[in-house]
Motif scaffolding. Structure first.
Motif, PDB file in Angstrom:
ATOM      1  N   ILE A  37       0.878  -1.181   0.000  1.00 21.12           N
ATOM      2  CA  ILE A  37       0.000   0.000   0.000  1.00 21.12           C
ATOM      3  C   ILE A  37       0.903   1.214   0.000  1.00 21.12           C
ATOM      4  O   ILE A  37       1.654   1.450   0.957  1.00 21.12           O
ATOM      5  N   ASP A  38       0.851   2.004  -1.041  1.00 19.87           N
ATOM      6  CA  ASP A  38       1.698   3.186  -1.130  1.00 19.87           C
ATOM      7  C   ASP A  38       0.913   4.417  -0.697  1.00 19.87           C
ATOM      8  O   ASP A  38      -0.301   4.497  -0.861  1.00 19.87           O
ATOM      9  N   ASN A  39       1.659   5.380  -0.133  1.00 19.05           N
ATOM     10  CA  ASN A  39       1.078   6.665   0.257  1.00 19.05           C
ATOM     11  C   ASN A  39      -0.060   6.484   1.258  1.00 19.05           C
ATOM     12  O   ASN A  39      -1.098   7.149   1.180  1.00 19.05           O
ATOM     13  N   ILE A  40       0.135   5.588   2.213  1.00 15.40           N
ATOM     14  CA  ILE A  40      -0.902   5.348   3.216  1.00 15.40           C
ATOM     15  C   ILE A  40      -0.763   6.366   4.356  1.00 15.40           C
ATOM     16  O   ILE A  40       0.339   6.618   4.846  1.00 15.40           O
ATOM     17  N   PRO A  41      -1.868   7.000   4.786  1.00 16.90           N
ATOM     18  CA  PRO A  41      -1.802   7.923   5.925  1.00 16.90           C
ATOM     19  C   PRO A  41      -1.308   7.207   7.175  1.00 16.90           C
ATOM     20  O   PRO A  41      -1.700   6.063   7.442  1.00 16.90           O
ATOM     21  N   LEU A  42      -0.451   7.868   7.936  1.00 19.79           N
ATOM     22  CA  LEU A  42       0.130   7.236   9.116  1.00 19.79           C
ATOM     23  C   LEU A  42      -0.926   6.808  10.123  1.00 19.79           C
ATOM     24  O   LEU A  42      -0.797   5.754  10.764  1.00 19.79           O
ATOM     25  N   ARG A  65       3.818  13.265   0.916  1.00 17.21           N
ATOM     26  CA  ARG A  65       2.572  13.564   0.213  1.00 17.21           C
ATOM     27  C   ARG A  65       1.357  13.403   1.119  1.00 17.21           C
ATOM     28  O   ARG A  65       0.286  13.947   0.843  1.00 17.21           O
ATOM     29  N   ASN A  66       1.503  12.621   2.201  1.00 19.08           N
ATOM     30  CA  ASN A  66       0.389  12.433   3.132  1.00 19.08           C
ATOM     31  C   ASN A  66       0.185  13.695   3.963  1.00 19.08           C
ATOM     32  O   ASN A  66       1.143  14.232   4.524  1.00 19.08           O
ATOM     33  N   ARG A  67      -1.042  14.123   4.089  1.00 22.05           N
ATOM     34  CA  ARG A  67      -1.305  15.361   4.820  1.00 22.05           C
ATOM     35  C   ARG A  67      -0.991  15.222   6.306  1.00 22.05           C
ATOM     36  O   ARG A  67      -0.732  16.216   6.990  1.00 22.05           O
ATOM     37  N   ASP A  68      -1.007  13.963   6.836  1.00 20.90           N
ATOM     38  CA  ASP A  68      -0.723  13.795   8.263  1.00 20.90           C
ATOM     39  C   ASP A  68       0.708  13.340   8.508  1.00 20.90           C
ATOM     40  O   ASP A  68       1.063  12.944   9.614  1.00 20.90           O
ATOM     41  N   PHE A  69       1.573  13.429   7.472  1.00 21.70           N
ATOM     42  CA  PHE A  69       2.935  12.936   7.632  1.00 21.70           C
ATOM     43  C   PHE A  69       3.770  13.896   8.466  1.00 21.70           C
ATOM     44  O   PHE A  69       3.734  15.112   8.282  1.00 21.70           O
ATOM     45  N   SER A  70       4.520  13.323   9.389  1.00 16.20           N
ATOM     46  CA  SER A  70       5.590  14.038  10.077  1.00 16.20           C
ATOM     47  C   SER A  70       6.627  13.000  10.481  1.00 16.20           C
ATOM     48  O   SER A  70       6.294  11.829  10.722  1.00 16.20           O
ATOM     49  N   VAL A  71       7.878  13.407  10.534  1.00  8.93           N
ATOM     50  CA  VAL A  71       8.930  12.470  10.912  1.00  8.93           C
ATOM     51  C   VAL A  71       8.725  12.001  12.342  1.00  8.93           C
ATOM     52  O   VAL A  71       8.928  10.819  12.652  1.00  8.93           O
ATOM     53  N   GLY A  72       8.294  12.892  13.226  1.00  2.40           N
ATOM     54  CA  GLY A  72       8.042  12.499  14.613  1.00  2.40           C
ATOM     55  C   GLY A  72       6.990  11.404  14.706  1.00  2.40           C
ATOM     56  O   GLY A  72       7.159  10.422  15.438  1.00  2.40           O
ATOM     57  N   LEU A  75       8.444   8.077  13.414  1.00  2.00           N
ATOM     58  CA  LEU A  75       9.351   7.435  14.365  1.00  2.00           C
ATOM     59  C   LEU A  75       8.604   6.904  15.588  1.00  2.00           C
ATOM     60  O   LEU A  75       8.969   5.860  16.145  1.00  2.00           O
ATOM     61  N   ASP A  76       7.556   7.603  15.997  1.00  2.00           N
ATOM     62  CA  ASP A  76       6.708   7.078  17.082  1.00  2.00           C
ATOM     63  C   ASP A  76       6.071   5.761  16.669  1.00  2.00           C
ATOM     64  O   ASP A  76       6.006   4.800  17.455  1.00  2.00           O
ATOM     65  N   LEU A  77       5.586   5.710  15.429  1.00  2.00           N
ATOM     66  CA  LEU A  77       4.981   4.479  14.917  1.00  2.00           C
ATOM     67  C   LEU A  77       6.023   3.367  14.837  1.00  2.00           C
ATOM     68  O   LEU A  77       5.738   2.208  15.196  1.00  2.00           O
ATOM     69  N   GLN A  78       7.224   3.700  14.386  1.00  2.00           N
ATOM     70  CA  GLN A  78       8.293   2.705  14.313  1.00  2.00           C
ATOM     71  C   GLN A  78       8.596   2.131  15.699  1.00  2.00           C
ATOM     72  O   GLN A  78       8.725   0.914  15.866  1.00  2.00           O
ATOM     73  N   ARG A  79       8.704   2.993  16.701  1.00  2.00           N
ATOM     74  CA  ARG A  79       9.000   2.530  18.064  1.00  2.00           C
ATOM     75  C   ARG A  79       7.866   1.666  18.605  1.00  2.00           C
ATOM     76  O   ARG A  79       8.106   0.639  19.257  1.00  2.00           O
ATOM     77  N   GLU A  80       6.620   2.069  18.332  1.00  2.00           N
ATOM     78  CA  GLU A  80       5.473   1.300  18.817  1.00  2.00           C
ATOM     79  C   GLU A  80       5.444  -0.090  18.200  1.00  2.00           C
ATOM     80  O   GLU A  80       5.207  -1.095  18.890  1.00  2.00           O
ATOM     81  N   MET A  81       5.693  -0.163  16.894  1.00  2.00           N
ATOM     82  CA  MET A  81       5.669  -1.463  16.238  1.00  2.00           C
ATOM     83  C   MET A  81       6.850  -2.324  16.659  1.00  2.00           C
ATOM     84  O   MET A  81       6.727  -3.543  16.815  1.00  2.00           O
TER      85      MET A  81
END
Length: 306
Positions: A37-42, A65-72, A75-81
């Motif tokens: 799935i490309d360009n999926i909202p975080l 390109r995602n309107r809700d994208f932020s690096v923070g 990285l929060d999602l990466q840590r959670e997963m």
């Protein structure tokens, strides 16, 4: 995210600057059996993973390109997963030199998403600065500057060709204790007991990528037994990690400045593990910060204490 009912759900988060080849990578993963799935909202990713079962590993493209994208948020999602017992997650960052990105935008005559009304060069610079923290935190970093789409697909197949998730990726991170531990490393080893090239004026400005420094560090009588024991430990642990269903295992090698000893040990350990058939990537955090990691062996540089 609730616990998966059985086994580990493999998830590859694919990101990087526009023009670096993210779409090619996503398509290659899909051809390897991933649900892509490309360009999926975080904000949708946790809901996607809450499903009772996802029969295939996931490849999720995330970018500016995602309107809700932020690096923070990424990285929060990466840590959670990463902390989730039922998910085997990796952050794949597709890197590319600014000049190559500029050439690609010039050839395709596309507008840059961060600067639709300005020059693509300005957009490239802004995006690379925005994504720097994600680049540093990536589990796997692939530089596509010299890769054709065919070459990139081959790289993706090498890293992720076993869509069942049983191929384990190994990463080695050299770092400076002054700047703290790298994010997400599984095991950390201290290299500060080895002889320090910093105190040799002719070696101070070089790095562990340079042959004179590597030879100096290797001349310490403790070096060979240390690397041998690290290799034996890794070869003991890695098959068990595969049996557990892990997709990635990272080792941290630290010294005072992250320039000499930890770099030399990481390079030597990487060669030893590769000789045993393991897929290994190397990250030299402090060298990357100073733009030294990509230069050819045998060059010179200015350095802090290693």
């Amino acid at each position: 995210m609730k616990d998966q009912p059985s086994g580990n759900q493999r998830v590859i988060l694919v990101t990087g600057p526009s023009g670096a080849g993210r779409s090619t990578a996503i398509n290659a993963l899909e051809d390897l059996g991933y649900e892509a799935i490309d360009n999926i909202p975080l904000h949708l990713i946790p809901r996607l993973l809450e499903a009772e079962s996802v029969p295939r590993p996931l490849a999720l493209g995330v970018d500016i390109r995602n309107r809700d994208f932020s690096v923070g948020a990424l990285l929060d999602l990466q840590r959670e997963m990463t902390a989730h017992p039922g998910i085997a997650a990796q952050l794949l960052y597709l890197d590319c030199a600014p000049a190559v990105l500029a050439r690609r935008f010039s050839e395709t005559r596309r507008r840059h998403p961060m600067a639709p009304d300005d020059s693509y060069s300005e957009g490239i610079a802004m995006e690379l600065e925005l994504l720097e923290e994600a680049r540093t935190a990536a589990d796997i970093l692939l530089d596509t500057s010299e890769l054709s789409p065919h070459d990139l697909r081959a790289q993706i197949e090498g890293w992720f060709g076993d869509a069942t998730g049983q191929q384990l990726a190994v990463s080695l991170h050299s770092f400076s204790y002054k700047r703290g531990l790298p994010l997400g490393v599984d095991m950390v080893f201290d290299c500060r007991f080895l002889d320090n090239p910093h105190w040799e004026p002719s070696l101070r400005g070089l790095t562990g990528l340079d042959a004179p420094v590597a030879e100096y560090v290797a001349a310490d009588a403790r070096f060979a037994p240390f690397v041998e024991k690290l290799t034996d430990l890794a070869l003991f642990v890695l098959p068990a990690c595969v049996a557990e269903g892990k997709a990635h295992l990272s080792f941290g090698l630290g010294c005072t400045g992250g320039q000499h000893r930890s770099v030399a040990v990481a390079e030597t350990l990487a060669r030893a593990l590769a000789d045993h058939g393991w897929q290994v990537s190397i990250r030299h955090r402090e060298l990357e910060r100073r733009g030294l990691a990509a230069r050819e062996r045998g060059g010179t540089g200015e350095g802090a204490q290693a």
